[in-house]
Design an enzyme around this catalytic site. Structure first.
Site, PDB file in Angstrom:
ATOM      1  CD  GLU A 154      -2.744  -0.960   2.601  1.00 17.55           C
ATOM      2  OE1 GLU A 154      -3.886  -0.457   2.499  1.00 17.55           O
ATOM      3  OE2 GLU A 154      -2.263  -1.333   3.673  1.00 17.55           O
ATOM      4  CG  ASP A 206      -4.339  -3.679   9.432  1.00 21.54           C
ATOM      5  OD1 ASP A 206      -5.530  -3.747   9.774  1.00 21.54           O
ATOM      6  OD2 ASP A 206      -3.948  -2.971   8.485  1.00 21.54           O
ATOM      7  CG  HIS A 262      -6.768  -9.164   4.946  1.00 20.85           C
ATOM      8  ND1 HIS A 262      -8.120  -9.323   4.732  1.00 20.85           N
ATOM      9  CD2 HIS A 262      -6.648  -8.093   5.769  1.00 20.85           C
ATOM     10  CE1 HIS A 262      -8.788  -8.385   5.389  1.00 20.85           C
ATOM     11  NE2 HIS A 262      -7.917  -7.625   6.028  1.00 20.85           N
ATOM     12  CE  LYS A 300      -1.931   0.774   6.974  1.00 17.94           C
ATOM     13  NZ  LYS A 300      -2.767   0.828   5.758  1.00 17.94           N
TER      14      LYS A 300
END
Length: 301
Positions: free
Chosen positions: A28, A47, A52, A152
């Site tokens: 990301e 997270d 995921h 991120k």
């Protein structure tokens, strides 16, 4: 999963005899945005990787189903997680890497240090990047490393499952080079499948180059059902295949807990915003393996 089981050409080669490695990446460019309070108590491991990416791993690695049934599917996914080699916090550096972004350029805009983001404590040791090497000790995957990573403020937005096949055993004449074969399931920003192959360059000489066979997942004008639409419809219909069962959640936590325990001390490795993540992420990879984005950059120069 459908692509694996519905195409006979893949079934005989979807195992350790033919597959070199599997890489699952969710990258990301975004930072924590307005989720600072939540994110600093969570981090990239909780997270993204625990849920995921672990889901993507199980779907890439499960055994064929005898019949379509939501409970049978979930049983098979749990069996994959149970087959993962137990992890240890004492040697977490051998199989887990964490990072935290610092100031840099993302899409031409300046990004600040994670610890300077609004709502983030200046002395935080929360990771914004996490990577794991996972070993599945069963007949199909013994010896094949699965690499998972997510972060991120990286250079690109993309999500993929990339499967590298081993080099063919037969030698080609005249020192002809063979590019690595990769089958890539692109999940984001566009959905599709790429097969990276080796072909002959046109001309008199026996030279080769890499080519990519690409296929989009959807056709023009075709309605795409969002993930949340699918889940809401499944919930109304009592279909549990796309929902996690408690034992699946429990076994996923067993895998990552040792790394989280080890990471209670010390600080993450820093990486500049707008890059591929910390340089130390290659530490967990076997000799001869590289993260796909790094491999692609070197081979495009």
């Amino acid at each position: 999963m459908i692509f694996r089981f519905a195409n006979r050409v893949l079934a005989p080669v979807w195992n350790a005899e033919h597959i070199e490695q599997v890489q699952i990446t969710y990258a990301e460019t975004l930072g924590v945005e307005n989720r600072a309070v939540y994110y600093d108590h969570s981090g990239a491991m909780r997270d993204m990787l625990q849920n995921h990416l672990m889901q993507l791993l199980t779907l890439a690695a499960i055994e064929p189903l005898g019949r379509w049934d939501g409970e049978i599917l979930r049983d098979h996914k749990v069996e994959v997680l149970k087959s993962i080699r137990p992890t240890d916090d004492m040697n977490a550096n051998d199989w887990a890497v964490r990072g935290q972004y610092c100031a840099g350029q993302v899409n031409g805009e300046t990004a600040t240090d994670y610890c300077n983001e609004p709502g983030i404590p200046v002395d935080t040791n929360t990771e914004t990047f996490a990577a794991l090497r996972i070993e599945i000790d069963n007949w199909r995957w013994k010896g094949v490393p699965f690499y998972l990573r997510s972060g991120k403020r990286l250079a690109n937005n993309y999500a993929e499952i990339a499967v590298q096949f081993k080099a063919p055993a037969g030698a080609l004449p005249g020192g002809v080079e063979v590019d690595n074969n990769w089958l890539v399931f692109r999940l984001s920003p566009t959905m599709g499948m790429d097969m990276h192959m080796t072909a002959k360059l046109p001309g008199m000489h026996l030279n080769t180059h890499g080519i990519t066979l690409s296929a989009p997942y959807t056709q023009p004008g075709q309605y795409e059902v969002s993930a949340y639409e699918q889940l809401l419809i499944d919930a109304l219909n009592g279909e549990g295949a796309h929902f996690l069962r408690f034992d699946e959640v429990e076994w996923a936590w067993r895998i990552i807990d040792p790394a989280l325990k080890a990471w209670q001390q010390g600080m993450p490795d820093l990486y500049k915003a707008g890059t591929q993540g910390p340089d130390t992420q290659s530490r967990i990879m076997r000799s001869g393996h590289q993260w796909r984005s790094l491999f692609e950059q070197e081979n495009s120069e």
